[in-house]
Design an enzyme around this catalytic site. Structure first.
Site, PDB file in Angstrom:
ATOM      1  N   CYS A 267       5.189 -41.308  24.761  1.00  0.00           N
ATOM      2  CA  CYS A 267       5.828 -40.154  24.130  1.00  0.00           C
ATOM      3  C   CYS A 267       6.840 -40.643  23.095  1.00  0.00           C
ATOM      4  O   CYS A 267       7.690 -41.484  23.415  1.00  0.00           O
ATOM      5  CB  CYS A 267       6.528 -39.298  25.178  1.00  0.00           C
TER       6      CYS A 267
ATOM      7  N   ILE B 200      -9.240   1.537   1.114  1.00  0.00           N
ATOM      8  CA  ILE B 200      -9.840   1.078  -0.143  1.00  0.00           C
ATOM      9  C   ILE B 200     -10.731  -0.117   0.174  1.00  0.00           C
ATOM     10  O   ILE B 200     -10.335  -1.015   0.917  1.00  0.00           O
ATOM     11  CB  ILE B 200      -8.755   0.688  -1.166  1.00  0.00           C
TER      12      ILE B 200
ATOM     13  N   ASP C 164      31.269   4.728   2.883  1.00  0.00           N
ATOM     14  CA  ASP C 164      31.448   5.037   4.308  1.00  0.00           C
ATOM     15  C   ASP C 164      32.377   6.231   4.514  1.00  0.00           C
ATOM     16  O   ASP C 164      32.176   7.034   5.438  1.00  0.00           O
ATOM     17  CB  ASP C 164      31.999   3.817   5.049  1.00  0.00           C
TER      18      ASP C 164
ATOM     19  N   LYS D 208      -1.068  -5.495  -4.435  1.00  0.00           N
ATOM     20  CA  LYS D 208      -1.429  -4.922  -3.140  1.00  0.00           C
ATOM     21  C   LYS D 208      -0.336  -5.314  -2.146  1.00  0.00           C
ATOM     22  O   LYS D 208      -0.229  -6.472  -1.746  1.00  0.00           O
ATOM     23  CB  LYS D 208      -2.782  -5.435  -2.663  1.00  0.00           C
TER      24      LYS D 208
ATOM     25  N   ARG E  51      -1.506   6.376   8.588  1.00  0.00           N
ATOM     26  CA  ARG E  51      -2.892   6.611   8.182  1.00  0.00           C
ATOM     27  C   ARG E  51      -3.753   7.048   9.367  1.00  0.00           C
ATOM     28  O   ARG E  51      -4.575   7.944   9.266  1.00  0.00           O
ATOM     29  CB  ARG E  51      -3.492   5.339   7.571  1.00  0.00           C
TER      30      ARG E  51
END
Length: 724
Positions: free
Chosen positions: A426, A90, A44, A129, A150
């Site tokens: 519930c 690809i 730093d 990959k 890209r």
């Protein structure tokens, strides 16, 4: 005077060069070699000294200075850059489930290489990959010139400002002893977030009350679309190179030559890269990548196979969208057998009861799994899931554990009924549960159910609701656990001292590892949250309606309701909603069009009216209105428009048009949605036959495909402006 008796001070230009070289070296040691030589404090000091000299002598500052890592001023928008060499994708080949030869598609790819090159053995490389975002980095004479996404393969967005903040990306290249200095070097690779860093970032965002990201890939893509580099600089992005684009320099005859160049110049690259000389070695290499990928520390979903020799790549050539010499082999989600020991039932924010499988712990896709969602009763019935069964599980998308199928049942196990399992009540509050006609979910109808408290408070505080900065899930959990807040409106009773002394649990990563210590909420954060609560009192009606979490009342319906009503207290006795409820559903739809001609797409219909009526007539709804009155809060609409003025909106240029948004645009998704709605249009989440236009920026492949299939016009921002 003899100068040798004194040390000559370096000039500012010399000191800037010296500091730049030192910091670049230490960046490489820390980020790429994991071998730091100095402390953070010493680093730093060097960094601050360089900042000082650059501020004092701005003409000497380098565009690729290490100080640019912290981000510069926000940019107006992304410029488009044409790739020097097309940046193609690809082709995928898939591992086939339940096939006699699971690797059949990979084998077919290799057979094509053999046929086209005319020999039995073709050398290829195999590497993980990376599940990231593809980018291109262009270096001229060893300096980073620009970086781009890209895009469509021909042009991409200029993201140089954002890439400069990624410390694993060298801004200045070392000279290669083997290849010298290339005058032009374009490397392609992936920007991604390491798993542990992603988990830590999500924990910090939750503490700050910010929405968390679903997965590292989405977080990375969203970060690179930021127009403010300072916002990018604080995100834990990393880069790994895996391919070569344009190049002017000494010959690179093979993939290993390219790797030597990357290592020599300091550009981090994807590893491991396994060279396989024949089909047998290829299949073994792919299997090795599959075994080892969970230890890499970042997301992977397959293996990339590339022909080793560059001359052979030229012989094989390209299709219109991808090279013939490469393929991405996609792994099946990893699956394991285990025992389903029990089924528990959780209650969500809207009261939905979700069955969850308790499993004998099993290691899968990099972590130990002991629970998996069963979604609902229909899913359980369809798969015939019973307690005690041996089941096959996988991580959907490598993230969410799910039961794929039952392999065998335990002897005597009965079919599972969610309703019977919870006794028709519930499991949290003992209140009644119901299943509406046409819906698969069972839900608790008690608005004050304690199991819903955390999720209701979290929703109430979310950015699209009342935007209570600093109130994330971990804070909501502690508020409920300590009894400081049981309902969202209890937040307005919070005291500064109680908030400041609130102890938060240690943050954990997705695999359960502790990544921070127990910490105190603190006075500063308490003041920030109390200020946000005070500001929330005057938030507009639509934000309050959405924040209240009433069933059927999403963002669009909340906005329309605020157009129809001047303030919240007008809604319980609203004549418009009463008239909707008086008709049958079919007639009410027509009545809706008559009563609300200016509503965007008619999102306030019978279902919304019924849900609002049920809420405001319930004990919970009346309690909410009483609490708001006691707090002196009656949210007012900021877009109320009397029906008599509806005709004025018919002239808006996008009235009656429905849009879907996809890809990266000049503003974020919410801003673009608001802009379209302000011009009379409606924005929905998915493409259908009712969609008029798909507004597309960069990316958005699946929505583009569906739009083209349905004949929905795909437009850009220029087209949208032309409509206006």
């Amino acid at each position: 005077m003899d100068e040798d008796l004194f040390t000559r001070l370096p000039s500012p230009e010399e000191r800037i060069r010296e500091l730049t070289a030192l910091i670049r070296r230490h960046d490489d040691l820390y980020y790429n070699q994991a071998a730091p030589e100095i402390s953070d404090a010493d680093y730093d000091k060097l960094f601050r000294e360089l900042e000082h000299f650059e501020a004092e002598h701005p003409s000497l500052a380098d565009p690729n200075s290490p100080t640019r890592r912290v981000g510069g001023a926000p940019i107006d928008g992304f410029q488009q850059i044409r790739h020097l060499v097309p940046m193609l994708s690809i082709d995928d080949v898939f591992e086939l489930k339940d096939a006699e030869i699971p690797q059949a598609e990979l084998i077919d790819f290799y057979r094509r290489l053999q046929k086209n090159l005319g020999r039995e053995d073709v050398a290829v490389t195999v590497e993980p990959k990376i599940d990231g975002v593809a980018v291109s980095l262009v270096y001229r004479n060893g300096e980073l010139a620009y970086a781009a996404t890209r895009g469509d393969g021909i042009t991409g967005d200029d993201i140089t400002h954002n890439i400069r903040t990624i410390r694993s990306v060298p801004l200045h290249l070392s000279s290669s002893p083997s290849f010298g200095s290339a005058s032009l070097l374009e490397v392609r690779g992936e920007v991604f977030m390491p798993n542990q860093a992603f988990a830590a970032m999500n924990a910090e965002r939750d503490e700050a009350g910010l929405p968390t990201f679903a997965n590292p890939r989405n977080a990375t893509a969203g970060t690179l679309k930021q127009l403010d580099p300072k916002a990018v600089a604080v995100r834990p992005l990393r880069f790994l190179a895996h391919g070569l684009g344009a190049y002017e320099g000494p010959p690179l005859d093979s993939e290993p030559d390219f790797h030597i160049l990357l290592d020599a110049t300091g550009i981090p690259r994807n590893k491991p890269v396994i060279v396989s000389r024949n089909l047998e070695e290829l299949l073994a290499a792919v299997a090795r990548i599959d075994r080892e990928r969970h230890d890499l520390g970042y997301g992977t979903d397959g293996a990339v196979v590339k022909v080793l020799d560059r001359a052979e790549r030229e012989t094989l050539g390209f299709t219109s969208r991808a090279p013939r010499w490469a393929a991405a082999y996609k792994f099946l989600p990893e699956q394991q057998e285990t025992t389903l020991n029990a089924i528990t039932v959780q209650v969500g924010r809207t009261g939905v009861l979700t069955p969850v499988a308790a499993l004998t712990p099993v290691f899968i896709s990099g972590s130990t799994v002991s629970r998996a969602t069963l979604h609902n009763q229909d899913e359980i019935t369809k798969k015939d899931i019973r307690i005690g069964a041996t089941v096959l599980i996988e991580k959907a998308g490598e993230i969410i554990p799910a039961v794929v199928k039952v392999i065998r049942h335990a002897e005597g196990a009965a079919p599972f009924s969610l309703y019977d399992h919870v006794g028709g009540k519930c499991p949290s509050c003992g209140g009644p549960i119901s299943q509406e006609e046409g819906f698969v979910a069972w839900r608790c109808t008690n608005f004050q159910c304690p199991a819903q408290a955390v999720t209701r408070i979290k929703h109430f505080a979310s950015r699209k609701a009342l935007d209570l900065a600093g109130l994330g899930e971990s804070v909501a959990v502690k508020l409920v656990e300590t009894g400081l807040a049981r309902t969202p409106l209890d937040l307005f009773d919070l005291q500064r001292s109680d908030l400041a002394n609130l102890l938060l649990d240690p943050a954990k990563s997705a695999d359960g590892q502790v990544i921070s210590k127990e910490r105190r909420f603190g006075e500063k954060r308490a003041d920030q949250l109390l200020a946000a609560l005070e500001a929330a009192r005057t938030k507009p009606l639509n934000r309050w309606l959405f924040a209240m979490g009433i069933r059927q009342v999403g963002e669009a319906a909340a906005k329309e309701l605020s157009r129809l009503h001047e303030k919240l207290s007008d809604i319980p006795g609203s004549p418009i909603l009463a008239e909707l409820l008086a008709d049958t559903r079919a007639d009410a739809k027509k009545k809706n069009e008559k009563l609300i001609p200016y509503a965007i797409g008619g999102d306030v219909g019978p279902a919304v009216a019924e849900s609002l009526a049920a809420f405001f007539q319930s004990d919970a709804g009346r309690h909410v209105l009483d609490r708001l009155a006691g707090l002196g809060i009656d949210p007012v609409s900021d877009n109320h428009l009397p029906i008599a003025a509806a005709a004025d909106l018919s002239a808006l240029p996008l009235t009656g048009k429905t849009f879907v948004i996809t890809g990266a645009l000049s503003m974020d998704r919410d801003e673009m949605k608001s802009f379209i709605e302000s011009k009379g249009g409606k924005v929905t989440g998915s493409v259908s036959k009712n969609t008029h236009y798909l507004l597309a920026g960069e990316g958005g492949g699946s929505k583009r495909d569906k739009a083209e299939k349905l004949g929905v016009p795909v437009i850009g921002e220029d087209d949208l402006q032309a409509m206006l």
